[in-house]
Write an enzyme that holds these catalytic residues in place. Sequence first.
Site, PDB file in Angstrom:
ATOM      1  N   ILE A  69      60.922  -8.410  48.384  1.00 55.48           N
ATOM      2  CA  ILE A  69      59.959  -9.005  49.317  1.00 55.48           C
ATOM      3  C   ILE A  69      59.781  -8.013  50.448  1.00 55.48           C
ATOM      4  O   ILE A  69      60.757  -7.430  50.931  1.00 55.48           O
ATOM      5  CB  ILE A  69      60.393 -10.400  49.837  1.00 55.48           C
ATOM      6  N   GLU A 103      69.877 -10.635  45.940  1.00 55.72           N
ATOM      7  CA  GLU A 103      70.849  -9.806  46.657  1.00 55.72           C
ATOM      8  C   GLU A 103      70.176  -9.247  47.894  1.00 55.72           C
ATOM      9  O   GLU A 103      68.987  -8.930  47.854  1.00 55.72           O
ATOM     10  CB  GLU A 103      71.332  -8.614  45.815  1.00 55.72           C
ATOM     11  N   ASN A 108      71.162  -6.612  56.658  1.00 58.98           N
ATOM     12  CA  ASN A 108      69.752  -7.003  56.790  1.00 58.98           C
ATOM     13  C   ASN A 108      69.653  -8.431  57.335  1.00 58.98           C
ATOM     14  O   ASN A 108      69.264  -9.372  56.648  1.00 58.98           O
ATOM     15  CB  ASN A 108      69.053  -6.874  55.440  1.00 58.98           C
ATOM     16  N   TYR A 115      65.948 -15.987  54.333  1.00 59.47           N
ATOM     17  CA  TYR A 115      66.437 -16.680  53.135  1.00 59.47           C
ATOM     18  C   TYR A 115      67.195 -17.954  53.517  1.00 59.47           C
ATOM     19  O   TYR A 115      67.077 -18.974  52.833  1.00 59.47           O
ATOM     20  CB  TYR A 115      67.356 -15.759  52.320  1.00 59.47           C
TER      21      TYR A 115
HETATM   22  C1  LIG Z   1      62.461  -9.583  55.671  1.00 59.97           C
HETATM   23  C2  LIG Z   1      60.939  -9.612  55.821  1.00 59.97           C
HETATM   24  C3  LIG Z   1      60.288  -9.723  54.429  1.00 59.97           C
HETATM   25  C4  LIG Z   1      60.533 -10.838  56.643  1.00 59.97           C
HETATM   26  O1  LIG Z   1      59.103 -10.894  56.695  1.00 59.97           O
HETATM   27  P1  LIG Z   1      58.346 -11.487  57.986  1.00 59.97           P
HETATM   28  O2  LIG Z   1      56.923 -11.634  57.621  1.00 59.97           O
HETATM   29  O3  LIG Z   1      58.672 -10.677  59.182  1.00 59.97           O
HETATM   30  O4  LIG Z   1      59.054 -12.918  58.074  1.00 59.97           O
HETATM   31  P2  LIG Z   1      58.632 -14.141  59.001  1.00 59.97           P
HETATM   32  O5  LIG Z   1      57.556 -13.709  59.957  1.00 59.97           O
HETATM   33  O6  LIG Z   1      58.368 -15.304  58.135  1.00 59.97           O
HETATM   34  O7  LIG Z   1      59.985 -14.388  59.793  1.00 59.97           O
HETATM   35  C5  LIG Z   1      60.520 -13.352  60.627  1.00 59.97           C
HETATM   36  C6  LIG Z   1      60.725 -13.853  62.045  1.00 59.97           C
HETATM   37  O8  LIG Z   1      59.478 -14.126  62.673  1.00 59.97           O
HETATM   38  C7  LIG Z   1      59.501 -15.442  63.235  1.00 59.97           C
HETATM   39  N1  LIG Z   1      58.131 -15.959  63.174  1.00 59.97           N
HETATM   40  C8  LIG Z   1      57.500 -16.417  62.082  1.00 59.97           C
HETATM   41  N2  LIG Z   1      56.241 -16.797  62.426  1.00 59.97           N
HETATM   42  C9  LIG Z   1      56.108 -16.535  63.731  1.00 59.97           C
HETATM   43  C10 LIG Z   1      55.048 -16.704  64.644  1.00 59.97           C
HETATM   44  N3  LIG Z   1      53.868 -17.210  64.266  1.00 59.97           N
HETATM   45  N4  LIG Z   1      55.256 -16.328  65.927  1.00 59.97           N
HETATM   46  C11 LIG Z   1      56.422 -15.814  66.314  1.00 59.97           C
HETATM   47  N5  LIG Z   1      57.477 -15.634  65.500  1.00 59.97           N
HETATM   48  C12 LIG Z   1      57.310 -15.992  64.222  1.00 59.97           C
HETATM   49  C13 LIG Z   1      60.464 -16.190  62.352  1.00 59.97           C
HETATM   50  O9  LIG Z   1      61.006 -17.323  62.998  1.00 59.97           O
HETATM   51  C14 LIG Z   1      61.502 -15.150  62.104  1.00 59.97           C
HETATM   52  O10 LIG Z   1      62.390 -15.034  63.203  1.00 59.97           O
HETATM   53  P3  LIG Z   1      63.924 -14.576  62.990  1.00 59.97           P
HETATM   54  O11 LIG Z   1      63.907 -13.223  62.324  1.00 59.97           O
HETATM   55  O12 LIG Z   1      64.449 -14.531  64.365  1.00 59.97           O
HETATM   56  O13 LIG Z   1      64.546 -15.617  62.112  1.00 59.97           O
HETATM   57  C15 LIG Z   1      60.413  -8.344  56.560  1.00 59.97           C
HETATM   58  O14 LIG Z   1      61.150  -8.204  57.747  1.00 59.97           O
HETATM   59  C16 LIG Z   1      60.523  -7.064  55.765  1.00 59.97           C
HETATM   60  O15 LIG Z   1      59.600  -6.697  55.040  1.00 59.97           O
HETATM   61  N6  LIG Z   1      61.640  -6.369  55.928  1.00 59.97           N
HETATM   62  C17 LIG Z   1      61.843  -5.064  55.282  1.00 59.97           C
HETATM   63  C18 LIG Z   1      62.030  -5.227  53.803  1.00 59.97           C
HETATM   64  C19 LIG Z   1      63.254  -6.062  53.493  1.00 59.97           C
HETATM   65  O16 LIG Z   1      64.298  -5.897  54.097  1.00 59.97           O
HETATM   66  N7  LIG Z   1      63.102  -6.946  52.502  1.00 59.97           N
HETATM   67  C20 LIG Z   1      64.193  -7.792  52.027  1.00 59.97           C
HETATM   68  C21 LIG Z   1      65.008  -7.063  51.015  1.00 59.97           C
HETATM   69  S1  LIG Z   1      66.296  -8.095  50.383  1.00 59.97           S
END
Ligand SMILES: CC(C)(COP(=O)(O)OP(=O)(O)OC[C@H]1O[C@@H](n2cnc3c(N)ncnc32)[C@H](O)[C@@H]1OP(=O)(O)O)[C@@H](O)C(=O)NCCC(=O)NCCS
Length: 152
Positions: A69, A103, A108, A115
């Site tokens: 993801i 995993e 991370n 998750y």
């Molecule tokens: C892990 C990953 C997929 C999460 O994606 P994302 O789109 O940032 O996820 P979300 O926006 O749903 O959630 C992230 C944070 O934003 C917050 N958030 C979600 N919507 C929001 C909004 N509208 N306004 C403000 N904050 C928000 C969530 O509460 C969450 O906060 P937290 O990290 O403190 O729990 C992304 O960080 C990524 O691509 N990481 C690098 C690749 C990676 O590590 N992948 C997983 C491999 S196992």
Amino acid sequence: MTVREMTIDDLEQVMRIEELLFRPPWTREGFFSFLMQNNTLFLVAEEKGKILGYCGLQMAADEGDILNIGVAPERQNEGIGGFLMDSLLLLADQFGIGQIYLEVRKSNTKAIRLYTRKKFEQIGLRKDYYTEPVEDAILMAHYREGGAFRQS
Ligand SMILES: CC(C)(COP(=O)(O)OP(=O)(O)OC[C@H]1O[C@@H](n2cnc3c(N)ncnc32)[C@H](O)[C@@H]1OP(=O)(O)O)[C@@H](O)C(=O)NCCC(=O)NCCS
């Protein structure tokens, strides 16, 4: 923003994100061969023709494995990762998947928080699972309850 199945035409944009996020990244050929399999489900989040994120699930019998993801760095923290996960869980449910595993690197914390929000729980640790750098993996699982995956 919409979520839909990934196609081969998406791979150029997906690879741009993949190469920004992962070391080592998957190759285009890697994505391509998964897209050719009928036991995988890859989704993209898209806005006005631009891919913002993607995720993939591999299915075998009633079990699923989240393969990846990722959300474009400039569009993280907007809920896109959460939306992708919700969509994947809903579709997995429709495919009759009873449990989903993944995993994640121990360090991370952001992905682990995502998750955990989606009701995955830690069920184990895989020592030195990752390379570049070497790191343990946390093994997480999400079990279907009462006929559907709990999402929050
Ligand atoms: C892990 C990953 C997929 C999460 O994606 P994302 O789109 O940032 O996820 P979300 O926006 O749903 O959630 C992230 C944070 O934003 C917050 N958030 C979600 N919507 C929001 C909004 N509208 N306004 C403000 N904050 C928000 C969530 O509460 C969450 O906060 P937290 O990290 O403190 O729990 C992304 O960080 C990524 O691509 N990481 C690098 C690749 C990676 O590590 N992948 C997983 C491999 S196992």
